[in-house]
Design a protein around this motif. Structure first.
Motif, PDB file in Angstrom:
ATOM      1  N   SER A 288     -20.359  -3.952 -23.984  1.00 41.11           N
ATOM      2  CA  SER A 288     -20.192  -5.304 -24.532  1.00 41.11           C
ATOM      3  C   SER A 288     -21.467  -6.124 -24.365  1.00 41.11           C
ATOM      4  N   LEU A 289     -22.214  -5.864 -23.272  1.00 43.17           N
ATOM      5  CA  LEU A 289     -23.462  -6.617 -23.075  1.00 43.17           C
ATOM      6  C   LEU A 289     -24.516  -6.176 -24.082  1.00 43.17           C
TER       7      LEU A 289
ATOM      8  N   MET B 154     -27.337 -10.831 -31.168  1.00 46.03           N
ATOM      9  CA  MET B 154     -28.238 -11.989 -31.162  1.00 46.03           C
ATOM     10  C   MET B 154     -29.522 -11.666 -31.914  1.00 46.03           C
ATOM     11  N   GLY B 155     -29.607 -10.476 -32.484  1.00 44.57           N
ATOM     12  CA  GLY B 155     -30.816 -10.100 -33.198  1.00 44.57           C
ATOM     13  C   GLY B 155     -31.884  -9.523 -32.289  1.00 44.57           C
TER      14      GLY B 155
ATOM     15  N   LYS C 135     -34.484  -6.970 -21.392  1.00 44.89           N
ATOM     16  CA  LYS C 135     -33.966  -8.287 -21.041  1.00 44.89           C
ATOM     17  C   LYS C 135     -32.531  -8.277 -20.561  1.00 44.89           C
TER      18      LYS C 135
ATOM     19  N   GLU D 120     -27.600  -9.406 -10.785  1.00 42.10           N
ATOM     20  CA  GLU D 120     -26.859 -10.038 -11.867  1.00 42.10           C
ATOM     21  C   GLU D 120     -25.528  -9.322 -11.948  1.00 42.10           C
ATOM     22  N   LYS D 121     -24.484 -10.054 -11.611  1.00 42.93           N
ATOM     23  CA  LYS D 121     -23.177  -9.400 -11.553  1.00 42.93           C
ATOM     24  C   LYS D 121     -22.565  -9.314 -12.941  1.00 42.93           C
TER      25      LYS D 121
ATOM     26  N   ALA E 210     -30.116 -12.339 -36.708  1.00 41.07           N
ATOM     27  CA  ALA E 210     -30.540 -13.691 -36.341  1.00 41.07           C
ATOM     28  C   ALA E 210     -29.930 -14.716 -37.286  1.00 41.07           C
TER      29      ALA E 210
ATOM     30  N   ASN F  24     -18.355 -12.008 -23.424  1.00 43.36           N
ATOM     31  CA  ASN F  24     -19.346 -11.117 -22.807  1.00 43.36           C
ATOM     32  C   ASN F  24     -20.638 -11.849 -22.493  1.00 43.36           C
ATOM     33  N   PRO F  25     -20.565 -12.873 -21.642  1.00 46.80           N
ATOM     34  CA  PRO F  25     -21.813 -13.542 -21.270  1.00 46.80           C
ATOM     35  C   PRO F  25     -22.709 -12.562 -20.522  1.00 46.80           C
ATOM     36  N   PHE F  26     -24.015 -12.750 -20.652  1.00 48.66           N
ATOM     37  CA  PHE F  26     -24.936 -11.914 -19.888  1.00 48.66           C
ATOM     38  C   PHE F  26     -24.813 -12.279 -18.416  1.00 48.66           C
ATOM     39  N   PRO F  27     -25.060 -11.339 -17.538  1.00 50.00           N
ATOM     40  CA  PRO F  27     -25.014 -11.678 -16.112  1.00 50.00           C
ATOM     41  C   PRO F  27     -26.239 -12.487 -15.695  1.00 50.00           C
ATOM     42  N   LYS F  28     -26.485 -13.548 -16.429  1.00 48.15           N
ATOM     43  CA  LYS F  28     -27.609 -14.438 -16.135  1.00 48.15           C
ATOM     44  C   LYS F  28     -27.052 -15.851 -15.960  1.00 48.15           C
TER      45      LYS F  28
ATOM     46  N   TYR G 237     -31.360 -17.182 -24.398  1.00 49.89           N
ATOM     47  CA  TYR G 237     -31.710 -15.799 -24.734  1.00 49.89           C
ATOM     48  C   TYR G 237     -32.204 -15.671 -26.179  1.00 49.89           C
ATOM     49  N   GLY G 238     -31.398 -16.191 -27.122  1.00 45.01           N
ATOM     50  CA  GLY G 238     -31.748 -16.054 -28.541  1.00 45.01           C
ATOM     51  C   GLY G 238     -33.019 -16.802 -28.901  1.00 45.01           C
TER      52      GLY G 238
ATOM     53  N   LEU H  34     -35.977 -15.088 -27.603  1.00 48.49           N
ATOM     54  CA  LEU H  34     -36.160 -13.815 -28.286  1.00 48.49           C
ATOM     55  C   LEU H  34     -36.872 -14.007 -29.612  1.00 48.49           C
ATOM     56  N   HIS H  35     -36.439 -15.014 -30.352  1.00 48.17           N
ATOM     57  CA  HIS H  35     -36.976 -15.190 -31.697  1.00 48.17           C
ATOM     58  C   HIS H  35     -38.144 -16.162 -31.725  1.00 48.17           C
TER      59      HIS H  35
ATOM     60  N   ARG I 244     -24.028 -19.604 -27.319  1.00 46.48           N
ATOM     61  CA  ARG I 244     -25.135 -18.669 -27.364  1.00 46.48           C
ATOM     62  C   ARG I 244     -25.402 -18.232 -28.807  1.00 46.48           C
ATOM     63  N   ALA I 245     -24.295 -18.007 -29.544  1.00 45.00           N
ATOM     64  CA  ALA I 245     -24.457 -17.570 -30.934  1.00 45.00           C
ATOM     65  C   ALA I 245     -25.068 -18.669 -31.792  1.00 45.00           C
TER      66      ALA I 245
ATOM     67  N   ILE J  12     -29.223 -19.879 -32.004  1.00 46.32           N
ATOM     68  CA  ILE J  12     -30.285 -19.366 -32.872  1.00 46.32           C
ATOM     69  C   ILE J  12     -30.123 -19.882 -34.305  1.00 46.32           C
TER      70      ILE J  12
END
Lengths: 460, 270
Positions: free
Chosen positions: A341-342, A349-350, A359, A457-458, B103, B113-117, B125-126, B129-130, B179-180, B183
């Motif tokens: 899923s990650l 996100m492209g 990343k 990072e959990k 994009a 599904n958030p990033f573990p950040k 993030y986006g 990235l771009h 997050r979506a 961008i």
């Protein structure tokens, strides 16, 4: 032999206990109108445990303490007959008695007193063995009957059996912990003896290592100097070279296998890579000493460099190759366990594949990767065989990878090979080095674990 | 009478391209290995409206959604045939880079599904990235704007440096929406965005979808017909890989033309 027979007798009683216990439970379940508390096999196990365990514990205790009691008996007899005997003579004499009784080699001609003492001793041992057998079997039988009698529908056999099993598991885990503690303490005591002879700071900060000491006063020999710095410098140099080889190669191959390689290639490459970890270190050792080191020396001469035929570079590189599967295989596993899923989130996100890897996946897998690197590193620090064969024994304090260096583990080996006396600083130095090595790796692990915990990072 | 009118709408929309739909799908077939998941789908998705895709499990609605940002590319042995275009540009056959497409077409998944950040880094993030922001101030501004649009700003503004995974399920899903939209996509795809959430969190997300419609074209896959009725202007009913019926949401739920649609929305199967 006799103990073995007793052991099998107890084993037989235990099996019998299981069968009878279960049989009784079956009979009860057929007749009683009250349902049984536990399932049938638990009643068998309940009886079996009662039959076997206490008798085994009695047997073990008896076997540990009985020889000492027998020797004490011999000693008291001896003291009665000869009051002036010194403790050293006494222990030598007892040794002879025990050896005579068991048919071993004596330090003196047997005389009448010795013979009679030996007879007494073996008689006592025999009586005591029979006593042990009788007590153990009697206890086992008694337990069999009482526990069979106790079996009734209300008996909570499962709870009791599970309790015993959990205690057995706890003891098993204690064994590992206690062994570690025991090893550490034995290291500490010998190290303290070493520091009686050699000042602590000379050892820790001395830059000269030459452990040869004169064994006898009339011998010509080095006075011995025990500065551990060159050894640790050598260890660090080789470990550094090893990690410089292993971390990039291991990580890149892990990334390739987990993210880019097809399923078929992965299924083939991963086991093959793990074979690398299965090669005995001795084989790596002579590979390093006979193939890699001469190659470096010759290429060095071509370039006009003087490369020692036993060099830190050769040992470190070969060790690095050996460590690769540790890093790649473990890192591959942790990267694979980063949830799909990650990845999806990042792609959606492209992000490109490489952006996703650098990343998202690597940061998420970082604790595992650091763990893998740490494991590999402690392997490298503790590795002995390759270094013995390829890096030499000369304790040079140098940062030049082309020279021969030596490591802590190699020196421990050389210190303890051959005839030793355990009150010389030379022998005791091995324990001090061992303890220091242990402390260094421990501190390294603790620090790294803290770092990982802080930056992890959990994901769930 | 209204039935006939809708009928007319339906035909004009699917057969003429003059009304310039945002996304056009023509004769789309999708295969997973040998088995066909979608059969000759024709669907237009209008700009700045919410289109919901409904249908029983395994009917291909998620597969269709994932065709729209080429997320199916990630799946092995998945092949897409036919023509899907975004603003008239073919997604599959014109050499368009899927990375650039994604994009422009953002996606929100079934499970948050958030990033573990940290929360901040999740949103950043986006844009990072771009390279769509040039300095830290702009990035801060973008993060705040995205979180505000997702209705999450007030709840998280004091803990932007805390991990996004520490939020509640509903907050996590709004974080994923933020997050979506960070961008600035043109289209947002949502794959059952509320199926893992409780009713209150669901209500918040539905409200949010309605607000987002002003700026974005939204396609949402949902299992809940009530949700489709609440949030969408147009609804498409999929069954066994076929697009059975598409039309204005009100019309589709009140007077379905196809027996299968009728059966599904009255709960006879699905």
């Amino acid at each position: 032999m006799e103990q073995l027979a007793l052991f099998f007798a107890l084993l037989f009683l235990t099996v019998l206990g299981f069968i009878l216990g279960k049989g009784r439970a079956v009979a009860l379940s057929g007749h009683s109108d009250q349902p049984l508390h536990s399932r049938l096999p638990y009643y068998g196990l309940y009886t079996a445990l009662w039959c076997g365990l206490p008798s085994l514990i009695i047997m073990a205790g008896w076997m540990i303490f009985e020889p000492q009691i027998a020797e004490m008996l011999v000693a008291s007899q001896l003291r009665d007959s000869n009051a002036s005997i010194t403790p050293d003579q006494l222990s030598l004499y007892i040794n002879d008695v025990v050896n005579l009784a068991s048919g071993g080699i004596l330090s003196r001609e047997p005389d009448a007193a010795l013979l009679s003492a030996a007879d007494n001793y073996s008689l006592f041992r025999q009586i005591s063995y029979f006593a042990m057998a009788v007590v153990a079997i009697a206890f086992s039988l008694l337990a069999l009957f009482t526990s069979l009698k106790k079996i009734n529908p209300a008996l909570r056999a499962r709870n009791q059996v599970e309790k015993v099993v959990s205690i057995i598991m706890m003891i098993s885990s204690l064994i590992a912990i206690l062994t570690t503690v025991g090893i550490v303490f034995s290291l500490i005591f010998e190290t303290l003896r070493f520091f009686d002879k050699v000042p602590f700071f000379d050892f820790l900060f001395g830059t000269h290592w030459s452990p040869q000491t004169a064994l006898r006063s009339d011998q010509v020999g080095g006075s011995g100097s025990f500065g551990a710095i060159p050894l640790f410098a050598g260890t660090m140099l080789i470990t550094f070279i090893c990690m410089v080889v292993a971390i990039p190669v291991g990580l890149l191959s892990a990334i390739y296998m987990s993210e880019y390689a097809g399923k078929k290639f992965r299924a083939f490459a991963k086991p093959v890579l793990e074979v690398l970890a299965g090669i005995p270190t001795v084989v790596y050792g002579f590979f390093a000493a006979l193939t890699v080191a001469p190659f470096f020396r010759e290429s060095g001469t071509l370039l006009g460099l003087s490369v020692s035929s036993e060099s830190a570079l050769a040992a470190g590189m070969v060790m690095g190759i050996m460590i690769i599967p540790f890093i790649s295989s473990l890192s591959d596993d942790v990267m694979n366990s980063v949830p799909q899923s990650l990845r999806d989130a990042s792609y959606a996100m492209g992000a490109t594949k490489s952006e996703t890897i650098t990343k998202v996946i690597i940061p998420a897998a970082l604790p595992g990767i650091v763990g893998a690197v740490l494991l590999a590193m402690s392997r490298a620090i503790g590795e002995t065989m390759i270094v013995v064969m390829a890096a030499g024994l000369a304790a040079n304090l140098t940062a030049n990878p082309l020279e021969a260096v030596t490591t802590v583990t190699v020196q421990i080996v050389t210190l303890l090979v051959g005839d030793q006396e355990f009150d010389s600083a030379k022998t005791l130095a091995a324990f001090a080095l061992g303890l220091l090595l242990f402390v260094v790796t421990l501190v390294m692990n603790v620090v790294a674990l803290r770092v990982v915990r802080k930056y992890r990072e959990k994901y769930d | 009478m209204s039935y006939a009118m809708d009928m007319q709408n339906y035909t004009t929309q699917s057969e003429t391209a003059t009304s310039e739909p945002k996304i056009m799908a023509r004769d789309v077939n999708v295969f997973y290995g040998p088995s066909q998941a979608l059969k000759s789908i024709q669907l237009d998705i209008g700009a700045n409206e919410v289109t919901s895709l409904i249908g029983p499990s395994g009917c291909g609605k998620s597969t269709f959604l994932r065709c729209l940002n080429r997320m199916n590319d990630v799946i092995e042995n998945c092949t897409v045939e036919g023509r899907i275009s975004l603003d008239g540009v073919d997604l599959y056959n014109s050499g368009l880079d899927p990375v650039l497409l994604r994009a422009r077409v953002g996606m929100v998944f079934q499970k948050p599904n958030p990033f573990p950040k940290s929360i901040f880094d999740n949103i950043a993030y986006g844009p990072r990235l771009h390279g769509t922001v040039s300095n830290k101030d702009e990035l801060d501004e973008r993060v705040e704007k995205s979180l505000r649009r997702a209705g999450l700003w007030d709840e998280v503004k004091d803990r932007l440096d805390k991990p996004g995974t520490g939020l509640s399920g509903g907050q996590q899903q709004r974080l994923c929406i933020a997050r979506a939209i960070a961008i600035n996509p043109e289209v947002i795809l949502m794959d059952e965005p509320c199926s893992a959430l409780d009713p209150i969190a669901t209500a918040k997300i539905e409200e949010l979808i309605d607000e987002l419609r002003e700026r974005f074209t939204i396609v949402i896959v949902t299992h809940s017909m009530q949700q489709a009725a609440r949030v969408s202007q147009k609804t498409a009913f999929f069954h066994l890989g076929e697009l059975v019926e598409v039309g204005e949401t009100d019309r589709l739920f009140t007077s379905p033309q196809d027996d299968r649609t009728q059966g599904y929305i009255t709960g006879r199967f699905g």
